[in-house]
Design a protein around this motif. Structure first.
Motif, PDB file in Angstrom:
ATOM      1  N   VAL A  68       0.962  -1.380  -0.034  1.00 48.27           N
ATOM      2  CA  VAL A  68       0.125   0.061  -0.056  1.00 48.27           C
ATOM      3  C   VAL A  68       0.748   1.342  -0.072  1.00 48.27           C
ATOM      4  O   VAL A  68       1.598   1.437   1.066  1.00 48.27           O
ATOM      5  CB  VAL A  68      -1.058  -0.036   1.277  1.00 48.27           C
ATOM      6  CG1 VAL A  68      -1.715   1.242   1.322  1.00 48.27           C
ATOM      7  CG2 VAL A  68      -1.699  -1.208   1.395  1.00 48.27           C
ATOM      8  N   TRP A  73      -3.151   6.030  -1.454  1.00 43.94           N
ATOM      9  CA  TRP A  73      -4.387   5.471  -0.897  1.00 43.94           C
ATOM     10  C   TRP A  73      -5.237   6.608  -0.289  1.00 43.94           C
ATOM     11  O   TRP A  73      -6.507   6.604  -0.730  1.00 43.94           O
ATOM     12  CB  TRP A  73      -4.270   4.688  -0.119  1.00 43.94           C
ATOM     13  CG  TRP A  73      -5.373   3.578   0.618  1.00 43.94           C
ATOM     14  CD1 TRP A  73      -5.816   3.970   1.818  1.00 43.94           C
ATOM     15  CD2 TRP A  73      -6.183   2.589   0.210  1.00 43.94           C
ATOM     16  NE1 TRP A  73      -7.048   2.981   1.771  1.00 43.94           N
ATOM     17  CE2 TRP A  73      -7.016   2.270   0.748  1.00 43.94           C
ATOM     18  CE3 TRP A  73      -5.822   1.986  -1.303  1.00 43.94           C
ATOM     19  CZ2 TRP A  73      -7.887   1.283   0.570  1.00 43.94           C
ATOM     20  CZ3 TRP A  73      -6.664   0.964  -1.499  1.00 43.94           C
ATOM     21  CH2 TRP A  73      -7.857   0.507  -0.740  1.00 43.94           C
ATOM     22  N   ARG A  74      -4.904   7.518   0.334  1.00 45.14           N
ATOM     23  CA  ARG A  74      -5.600   8.501   1.146  1.00 45.14           C
ATOM     24  C   ARG A  74      -6.225   9.517  -0.046  1.00 45.14           C
ATOM     25  O   ARG A  74      -6.899  10.176   0.689  1.00 45.14           O
ATOM     26  CB  ARG A  74      -4.611   9.323   2.082  1.00 45.14           C
ATOM     27  CG  ARG A  74      -4.466   8.421   3.439  1.00 45.14           C
ATOM     28  CD  ARG A  74      -3.930   9.436   4.452  1.00 45.14           C
ATOM     29  NE  ARG A  74      -2.638   9.511   4.408  1.00 45.14           N
ATOM     30  CZ  ARG A  74      -1.449   8.892   4.713  1.00 45.14           C
ATOM     31  NH1 ARG A  74      -1.887   7.713   5.701  1.00 45.14           N
ATOM     32  NH2 ARG A  74      -0.372   8.931   4.562  1.00 45.14           N
ATOM     33  N   LYS A  76      -7.355   8.621  -2.587  1.00 45.65           N
ATOM     34  CA  LYS A  76      -8.554   8.113  -3.256  1.00 45.65           C
ATOM     35  C   LYS A  76      -9.659   8.212  -2.335  1.00 45.65           C
ATOM     36  O   LYS A  76      -9.907   8.331  -1.239  1.00 45.65           O
ATOM     37  CB  LYS A  76      -8.424   6.682  -3.780  1.00 45.65           C
ATOM     38  CG  LYS A  76      -7.206   6.215  -4.549  1.00 45.65           C
ATOM     39  CD  LYS A  76      -6.895   4.940  -4.800  1.00 45.65           C
ATOM     40  CE  LYS A  76      -5.806   4.689  -5.580  1.00 45.65           C
ATOM     41  NZ  LYS A  76      -5.231   3.453  -6.046  1.00 45.65           N
ATOM     42  N   SER A  78     -13.594   6.546  -0.992  1.00 46.74           N
ATOM     43  CA  SER A  78     -13.705   5.248  -0.422  1.00 46.74           C
ATOM     44  C   SER A  78     -14.240   4.486  -1.805  1.00 46.74           C
ATOM     45  O   SER A  78     -14.057   3.286  -1.732  1.00 46.74           O
ATOM     46  CB  SER A  78     -14.837   5.252   0.550  1.00 46.74           C
ATOM     47  OG  SER A  78     -16.158   5.770  -0.004  1.00 46.74           O
ATOM     48  N   GLN A  81     -11.120   3.332  -3.838  1.00 46.41           N
ATOM     49  CA  GLN A  81     -10.444   2.086  -2.620  1.00 46.41           C
ATOM     50  C   GLN A  81     -11.252   0.930  -2.925  1.00 46.41           C
ATOM     51  O   GLN A  81     -10.598   0.034  -3.059  1.00 46.41           O
ATOM     52  CB  GLN A  81     -10.623   2.745  -1.367  1.00 46.41           C
ATOM     53  CG  GLN A  81      -9.602   3.955  -1.061  1.00 46.41           C
ATOM     54  CD  GLN A  81      -9.705   4.637   0.294  1.00 46.41           C
ATOM     55  OE1 GLN A  81     -10.645   4.298   1.030  1.00 46.41           O
ATOM     56  NE2 GLN A  81      -8.782   5.403   0.596  1.00 46.41           N
ATOM     57  N   GLU A  84     -10.495  -0.788  -6.136  1.00 46.95           N
ATOM     58  CA  GLU A  84      -9.452  -1.528  -6.018  1.00 46.95           C
ATOM     59  C   GLU A  84      -9.260  -2.813  -5.356  1.00 46.95           C
ATOM     60  O   GLU A  84      -8.662  -3.688  -5.908  1.00 46.95           O
ATOM     61  CB  GLU A  84      -8.269  -0.407  -5.714  1.00 46.95           C
ATOM     62  CG  GLU A  84      -6.730  -0.843  -5.820  1.00 46.95           C
ATOM     63  CD  GLU A  84      -5.857   0.054  -5.331  1.00 46.95           C
ATOM     64  OE1 GLU A  84      -4.812  -0.430  -4.889  1.00 46.95           O
ATOM     65  OE2 GLU A  84      -5.978   1.225  -5.360  1.00 46.95           O
ATOM     66  N   GLN A 144      -5.204  -1.136 -11.364  1.00 42.88           N
ATOM     67  CA  GLN A 144      -4.267  -1.208 -10.338  1.00 42.88           C
ATOM     68  C   GLN A 144      -3.143  -1.831 -10.944  1.00 42.88           C
ATOM     69  O   GLN A 144      -3.084  -2.611 -12.021  1.00 42.88           O
ATOM     70  CB  GLN A 144      -4.975  -1.860  -9.036  1.00 42.88           C
ATOM     71  CG  GLN A 144      -5.380  -3.090  -9.381  1.00 42.88           C
ATOM     72  CD  GLN A 144      -5.637  -3.970  -7.976  1.00 42.88           C
ATOM     73  OE1 GLN A 144      -6.310  -3.344  -7.278  1.00 42.88           O
ATOM     74  NE2 GLN A 144      -5.324  -5.116  -7.906  1.00 42.88           N
ATOM     75  N   LYS A 166      -4.536  -3.684   1.935  1.00 46.70           N
ATOM     76  CA  LYS A 166      -5.780  -3.013   1.428  1.00 46.70           C
ATOM     77  C   LYS A 166      -7.165  -3.306   1.820  1.00 46.70           C
ATOM     78  O   LYS A 166      -7.837  -2.441   1.979  1.00 46.70           O
ATOM     79  CB  LYS A 166      -5.869  -2.952  -0.211  1.00 46.70           C
ATOM     80  CG  LYS A 166      -4.381  -2.356  -0.550  1.00 46.70           C
ATOM     81  CD  LYS A 166      -4.319  -2.353  -2.410  1.00 46.70           C
ATOM     82  CE  LYS A 166      -2.940  -1.782  -2.775  1.00 46.70           C
ATOM     83  NZ  LYS A 166      -2.833  -1.905  -4.161  1.00 46.70           N
ATOM     84  N   LEU A 170      -9.504  -0.649   3.962  1.00 47.31           N
ATOM     85  CA  LEU A 170     -10.897  -0.354   3.541  1.00 47.31           C
ATOM     86  C   LEU A 170     -11.909  -0.423   4.138  1.00 47.31           C
ATOM     87  O   LEU A 170     -12.743   0.506   4.432  1.00 47.31           O
ATOM     88  CB  LEU A 170     -11.167  -1.105   1.994  1.00 47.31           C
ATOM     89  CG  LEU A 170     -12.622  -0.780   1.554  1.00 47.31           C
ATOM     90  CD1 LEU A 170     -12.682   0.575   0.919  1.00 47.31           C
ATOM     91  CD2 LEU A 170     -12.864  -1.832   0.285  1.00 47.31           C
TER      92      LEU A 170
END
Length: 182
Positions: A68, A73-74, A76, A78, A81, A84, A144, A166, A170
């Motif tokens: 990750v 990631w932050r 994106k 929800s 995420q 993905e 991804q 991940k 999530l």
């Protein structure tokens, strides 16, 4: 007079229990459910380490990138995420099915079947968290980064790390779970 009342009560009970429209799933925000799946993935990974030549794949399989990048990631939302994660679960499922077709060891088939069932269950957990179901289309590549693995051991290592990374992020930050805490 007692029979009509009993009949009415019986009809009411049957109406409540009838298989009409499915009731909405309750959100599963408790990470202990995911921890169970992670533990099973770790056990399968350990079992696959003992599989040497039989578990080498003739064709490398695509799997999700398990690590990750927290900064990316932050950024994106929800839904991105979730897409993905679901894409990664789909890739893992495809790779596990290919692995199952290529080996004959019944004990290893059991681990593969359990892992496939757990991926389905994780999908149900995601639906309970109000994430829309996502399946990558056949055309084009998944949205991804992917890796290629050439052994069962590596496949199960990716599976284990993907769940710990991940999938855990999530579920632990799902908006419906954050609302429950507020």
């Amino acid at each position: 007079m007692e029979i009509p009342r009993l009949f009415t009560v019986l009809l009411m009970v049957l109406e409540w229990t009838s298989p009409g429209l499915p009731s909405p799933l309750w959100p599963i925000c408790d990470l202990r459910a995911l921890d169970h799946f992670i533990k099973k993935a770790q056990e399968a990974e350990a079992a696959m380490r003992s599989c040497k030549e039989e578990c080498l794949l003739s064709v490398p399989l695509a799997v999700p990138q398990p690590s990750v990048d927290y900064s990316a990631w932050r950024k994106k939302d929800s839904q991105q995420q979730a897409q993905e994660v679901q894409s990664g679960l789909w890739l893992l499922s495809q790779a596990l099915q290919s692995l199952k077709a290529s080996i004959s060891n019944a004990a290893l088939h059991s681990h593969i079947d359990n892992s496939l069932g757990n991926i389905i269950s994780i999908g149900q957990v995601l639906r309970s968290l109000s994430f829309p179901e996502y399946t990558p289309t056949g055309a084009g590549s998944p949205p991804q980064d992917t890796w290629r693995v050439s052994s069962a051991s590596t496949l199960f290592q990716v599976h284990f790390n993907f769940l710990r990374g991940k999938v855990r992020l999530l579920i632990s930050h799902a908006p419906v779970c954050q609302q429950a805490v507020s």
